[in-house]
Design an enzyme around this catalytic site. Structure first.
Site, mmCIF file in Angstrom:
data_model
loop_
_atom_site.group_PDB
_atom_site.id
_atom_site.type_symbol
_atom_site.label_atom_id
_atom_site.label_comp_id
_atom_site.label_asym_id
_atom_site.label_seq_id
_atom_site.Cartn_x
_atom_site.Cartn_y
_atom_site.Cartn_z
ATOM 1 N N LYS A 22 0.888 -1.165 -0.046
ATOM 2 C CA LYS A 22 -0.103 0.009 0.097
ATOM 3 C C LYS A 22 0.776 1.379 -0.013
ATOM 4 O O LYS A 22 0.699 2.140 -0.790
ATOM 5 C CB LYS A 22 -0.899 0.144 1.276
ATOM 6 C CG LYS A 22 -1.560 1.034 1.597
ATOM 7 C CD LYS A 22 -2.306 1.406 2.858
ATOM 8 C CE LYS A 22 -2.387 2.406 3.455
ATOM 9 N NZ LYS A 22 -1.385 3.358 4.221
ATOM 10 N N ASN A 23 1.781 1.518 0.854
ATOM 11 C CA ASN A 23 2.546 2.608 1.024
ATOM 12 C C ASN A 23 3.487 2.793 -0.043
ATOM 13 O O ASN A 23 3.956 3.931 -0.289
ATOM 14 C CB ASN A 23 3.313 2.706 2.370
ATOM 15 C CG ASN A 23 2.293 2.876 3.456
ATOM 16 O OD1 ASN A 23 1.237 3.161 3.188
ATOM 17 N ND2 ASN A 23 2.756 2.449 4.789
ATOM 18 N N CYS A 117 -5.439 8.032 8.779
ATOM 19 C CA CYS A 117 -5.692 7.286 9.953
ATOM 20 C C CYS A 117 -5.219 8.651 11.162
ATOM 21 O O CYS A 117 -4.428 9.298 11.086
ATOM 22 C CB CYS A 117 -4.856 6.380 10.295
ATOM 23 S SG CYS A 117 -5.083 4.856 9.406
ATOM 24 N N ARG A 122 -0.480 15.144 13.559
ATOM 25 C CA ARG A 122 0.441 14.647 12.223
ATOM 26 C C ARG A 122 0.728 15.846 11.526
ATOM 27 O O ARG A 122 0.189 16.149 10.304
ATOM 28 C CB ARG A 122 -0.401 13.653 11.414
ATOM 29 C CG ARG A 122 -0.630 12.331 12.152
ATOM 30 C CD ARG A 122 -1.103 11.217 11.217
ATOM 31 N NE ARG A 122 -0.484 10.498 10.263
ATOM 32 C CZ ARG A 122 -0.949 9.565 9.668
ATOM 33 N NH1 ARG A 122 -2.077 9.025 9.554
ATOM 34 N NH2 ARG A 122 0.117 8.895 8.856
ATOM 35 N N ILE A 124 2.659 18.644 8.993
ATOM 36 C CA ILE A 124 3.428 18.361 7.704
ATOM 37 C C ILE A 124 4.497 19.513 7.624
ATOM 38 O O ILE A 124 4.967 19.715 6.356
ATOM 39 C CB ILE A 124 2.606 18.563 6.485
ATOM 40 C CG1 ILE A 124 1.672 19.902 6.409
ATOM 41 C CG2 ILE A 124 1.402 17.336 6.450
ATOM 42 C CD1 ILE A 124 1.186 20.032 4.934
ATOM 43 N N ASP A 305 3.053 0.359 12.208
ATOM 44 C CA ASP A 305 2.016 -0.292 11.674
ATOM 45 C C ASP A 305 1.897 -1.599 12.082
ATOM 46 O O ASP A 305 1.067 -2.171 11.682
ATOM 47 C CB ASP A 305 2.300 -0.262 10.114
ATOM 48 C CG ASP A 305 2.176 1.189 9.652
ATOM 49 O OD1 ASP A 305 1.572 2.381 10.185
ATOM 50 O OD2 ASP A 305 2.470 1.421 8.417
ATOM 51 N N ARG A 397 -9.361 0.347 3.297
ATOM 52 C CA ARG A 397 -8.447 1.120 2.859
ATOM 53 C C ARG A 397 -7.152 0.612 2.569
ATOM 54 O O ARG A 397 -6.511 1.070 1.573
ATOM 55 C CB ARG A 397 -8.232 2.315 4.016
ATOM 56 C CG ARG A 397 -9.240 3.344 4.014
ATOM 57 C CD ARG A 397 -8.559 4.838 4.762
ATOM 58 N NE ARG A 397 -7.305 4.711 4.456
ATOM 59 C CZ ARG A 397 -6.239 4.981 5.479
ATOM 60 N NH1 ARG A 397 -6.727 5.075 6.587
ATOM 61 N NH2 ARG A 397 -5.077 5.219 5.178
HETATM 62 C C1 UD1 Z 1 3.768 6.797 6.956
HETATM 63 C C2 UD1 Z 1 2.870 5.525 6.359
HETATM 64 C C3 UD1 Z 1 2.519 4.999 7.626
HETATM 65 C C4 UD1 Z 1 3.270 4.788 8.866
HETATM 66 C C5 UD1 Z 1 4.357 5.822 9.059
HETATM 67 C C6 UD1 Z 1 5.445 5.570 9.783
HETATM 68 C C7 UD1 Z 1 2.365 6.040 4.283
HETATM 69 C C8 UD1 Z 1 1.035 6.722 3.428
HETATM 70 N N1 UD1 Z 1 1.917 5.989 5.576
HETATM 71 O O1 UD1 Z 1 2.960 7.856 7.262
HETATM 72 O O2 UD1 Z 1 1.578 3.963 7.495
HETATM 73 O O3 UD1 Z 1 2.692 4.467 10.032
HETATM 74 O O4 UD1 Z 1 4.887 6.234 7.650
HETATM 75 O O5 UD1 Z 1 6.076 4.361 9.293
HETATM 76 O O6 UD1 Z 1 3.321 5.922 3.699
HETATM 77 N N2 UD1 Z 1 6.003 14.079 11.417
HETATM 78 C C9 UD1 Z 1 6.419 15.575 11.818
HETATM 79 N N3 UD1 Z 1 6.294 16.585 10.822
HETATM 80 C C10 UD1 Z 1 6.100 15.978 9.549
HETATM 81 C C11 UD1 Z 1 5.888 14.620 9.055
HETATM 82 C C12 UD1 Z 1 5.951 13.786 10.085
HETATM 83 O O7 UD1 Z 1 6.399 15.911 12.823
HETATM 84 O O8 UD1 Z 1 6.125 16.952 8.352
HETATM 85 C C13 UD1 Z 1 6.120 13.113 12.314
HETATM 86 C C14 UD1 Z 1 4.636 12.531 12.249
HETATM 87 O O9 UD1 Z 1 3.808 13.216 13.355
HETATM 88 C C15 UD1 Z 1 5.086 11.027 13.250
HETATM 89 C C16 UD1 Z 1 6.458 10.904 12.497
HETATM 90 O O10 UD1 Z 1 7.196 11.998 12.155
HETATM 91 O O11 UD1 Z 1 5.196 11.322 14.577
HETATM 92 C C17 UD1 Z 1 6.717 9.948 11.305
HETATM 93 O O12 UD1 Z 1 5.566 10.505 10.314
HETATM 94 P P1 UD1 Z 1 5.946 9.933 8.914
HETATM 95 O O13 UD1 Z 1 6.901 8.856 8.961
HETATM 96 O O14 UD1 Z 1 5.843 11.029 8.233
HETATM 97 O O15 UD1 Z 1 4.618 9.107 8.634
HETATM 98 P P2 UD1 Z 1 3.648 9.277 7.485
HETATM 99 O O16 UD1 Z 1 4.469 9.508 6.051
HETATM 100 O O17 UD1 Z 1 2.407 10.309 7.725
#
Ligand code: UD1
Length: 427
Positions: A22-23, A117, A122, A124, A305, A397
């Site tokens: 998926k990812n 989720c 979360r 960006i 995950d 999903r």
């Molecule tokens: C992706 C995966 C999700 C998985 C996660 C961690 C996808 C679509 N989803 O989510 O299944 O659980 O990686 O392996 O690939 N963070 C910040 N600022 C940012 C971005 C992230 O502080 O700009 C923090 C997040 O809140 C979290 C951590 O960094 O605490 C890791 O997040 P991230 O690795 O970015 O997860 P996703 O890409 O959202």
């Protein structure tokens, strides 16, 4: 509101074919926007997040043809618009990868703040930081992120936090930027490597994916490509945990065993027998498991995950297990539901303490997010009696045909369709 009804207590036995990741798919599908010709993607998982991604591409003007259940042909040359339809983008987290791809294609992108989720805060910020480093400007108004650049220029970007999403967006936004981009403290997940391999097959120049330093040299012209997506390590890990929880004997097929090392090693530690082959892993369950501690971490650590699924498994282990969530702020929203089934779990912040019990009993439960849903299925499969799982759209999903695959392994699970609380006729 559809439900899964599980009559628990059946040992899972046999083989299960794992679908594409998926990812990886939700990063590679938006990346087809950058191709210079049609792309044929194979091993695409048939899941709702992929359906939404393909729908987004269609609405933007791409020619998307589903060639068979797991093969899609995408020709994105007719996309003229750098705006992702608001309602579609809000339905999934990975829609924010269109920020990176559309920015590269049009020097402009407009995408709503992502959904996905609810695992706590979360932000960006790291995505926005990398766009800015590449000389783009952004604004966020009324829930929409808008980015534009006169020209994207390669840069050195250090991530303050290891983040999968921002690492992927940085790659997508820099593949055609002028000069060299260096990403430091990058995420190392298998899907990051898969995206880099896909982009390189289009003609990109990306080195170091899978390590914490990724170097991307901007290339102007890309071709199309045929590409096969890697197998889903989390789907595989979920069936491995389900096999163990039901004291079963299951072989997960079509996988890369290396991607599953943290799971294999934890299962062995608690007392399951795990045999590794070239492209499959066999899990033979034990009657009762030993307690353990685990902490989730970015790859190659134990994946966040897989944390809920292991929590479900450990509810039946001997003694006290401690689970620490090292990635997200709030990933224990399934615990109340496990308690309904007789589990003894308490949560304090990012730590869950699980006192193993002798048995779980079936109960009506509600899914809060994708992997929480997988955990409740595992609990239901190993519980005595009937578990009714509501909110299965979360599960659909990210898991292809989960009820079907489980039935083929001998589980007693059915999907019931309900309309406004009334069971639909014929289901
Ligand atoms: C992706 C995966 C999700 C998985 C996660 C961690 C996808 C679509 N989803 O989510 O299944 O659980 O990686 O392996 O690939 N963070 C910040 N600022 C940012 C971005 C992230 O502080 O700009 C923090 C997040 O809140 C979290 C951590 O960094 O605490 C890791 O997040 P991230 O690795 O970015 O997860 P996703 O890409 O959202």
């Amino acid at each position: 509101m559809d439900k899964y009804i599980i009559n628990g207590g059946k040992r899972l036995r046999g083989g299960v074919q794992i679908s594409g990741a998926k990812n990886a798919a939700v990063a590679i599908i938006p990346a087809t926007v950058l191709a210079g010709g049609p792309c044929v993607l194979e091993n695409v998982p048939n899941i709702n997040d992929v359906t939404i991604d393909l729908q987004i591409l269609r609405e933007m003007g791409a020619d998307v043809r589903v060639l068979d259940k797991s093969t899609v042909r995408i020709d994105a040359k007719h996309i003229r618009d750098a705006v992702v339809p608001y309602e579609m983008a809000r339905r999934m987290r990975a829609s924010y990868y269109f920020l990176g791809t559309l920015l590269t294609k049009f020097n402009h992108a407009k995408v709503s703040m992502p959904g996905g989720c609810d695992l706590g805060d979360r932000p960006i910020d790291q995505h926005l930081k990398c766009f800015k480093s590449l000389s783009a400007n952004y604004s966020i108004e009324r829930g929409i992120v808008e980015i534009s650049a006169d020209k994207l220029i390669g840069s050195q970007i250090y991530f303050d936090k290891v983040t999968v999403g921002a690492t992927i967006n940085a790659m997508l936004a820099s593949v055609k930027a002028d000069g060299l981009t260096i990403l430091e403290n990058a995420a190392k997940e298998p899907h990051i490597v898969d995206l880099a391999n896909f982009l390189n097959s289009l003609g990109a120049d990306i080195m170091g994916a899978g390590t914490d330093v990724i170097k991307i040299r901007g290339v102007k012209a890309f071709s199309g490509a045929n590409y096969t997506i890697i197998p889903d390590q989390i789907e595989a890990g979920t069936y491995m945990a389900a096999a163990a929880a039901t004291k079963g004997d299951v072989t997960v097929n079509g996988i890369i065993p290396k991607h599953l090392e943290p799971i294999t090693s934890k299962l062995r530690k608690i007392g399951a027998k795990v045999e590794e082959f070239d492209e499959s892993i066999r899990v033979i369950g034990a009657d009762r498991y030993e307690r353990t501690n685990l902490k989730t971490m970015p790859h190659p650590g134990f994946p966040t995950d897989m944390q809920p699924q292991f929590a479900a498994l450990l509810t039946l282990a001997k003694g006290t297990s401690i689970l620490t969530e090292g990635v997200f702020d709030n990933r224990f929203r399934y615990v109340d539901e496990l308690r309904r089934m007789g589990a003894d779990v308490s949560v304090d912040g990012k730590v869950a303490v699980i006192e193993g019990v002798e048995r779980l009993t079936g109960a009506p439960v509600k899914v809060a997010d994708l992997r929480a849903g997988a955990a409740l299925i595992i609990a239901g499969l190993s519980a005595d009696g009937v578990t009714e799982i509501e909110g299965i759209h979360h599960i659909e999903r990210g898991y292809e045909d989960m009820d079907l695959k489980l039935r083929e392994l001998g589980a007693d699970i059915t999907k019931r369709r309900y309309t406004d609380g009334i069971r639909a006729a014929g289901e």
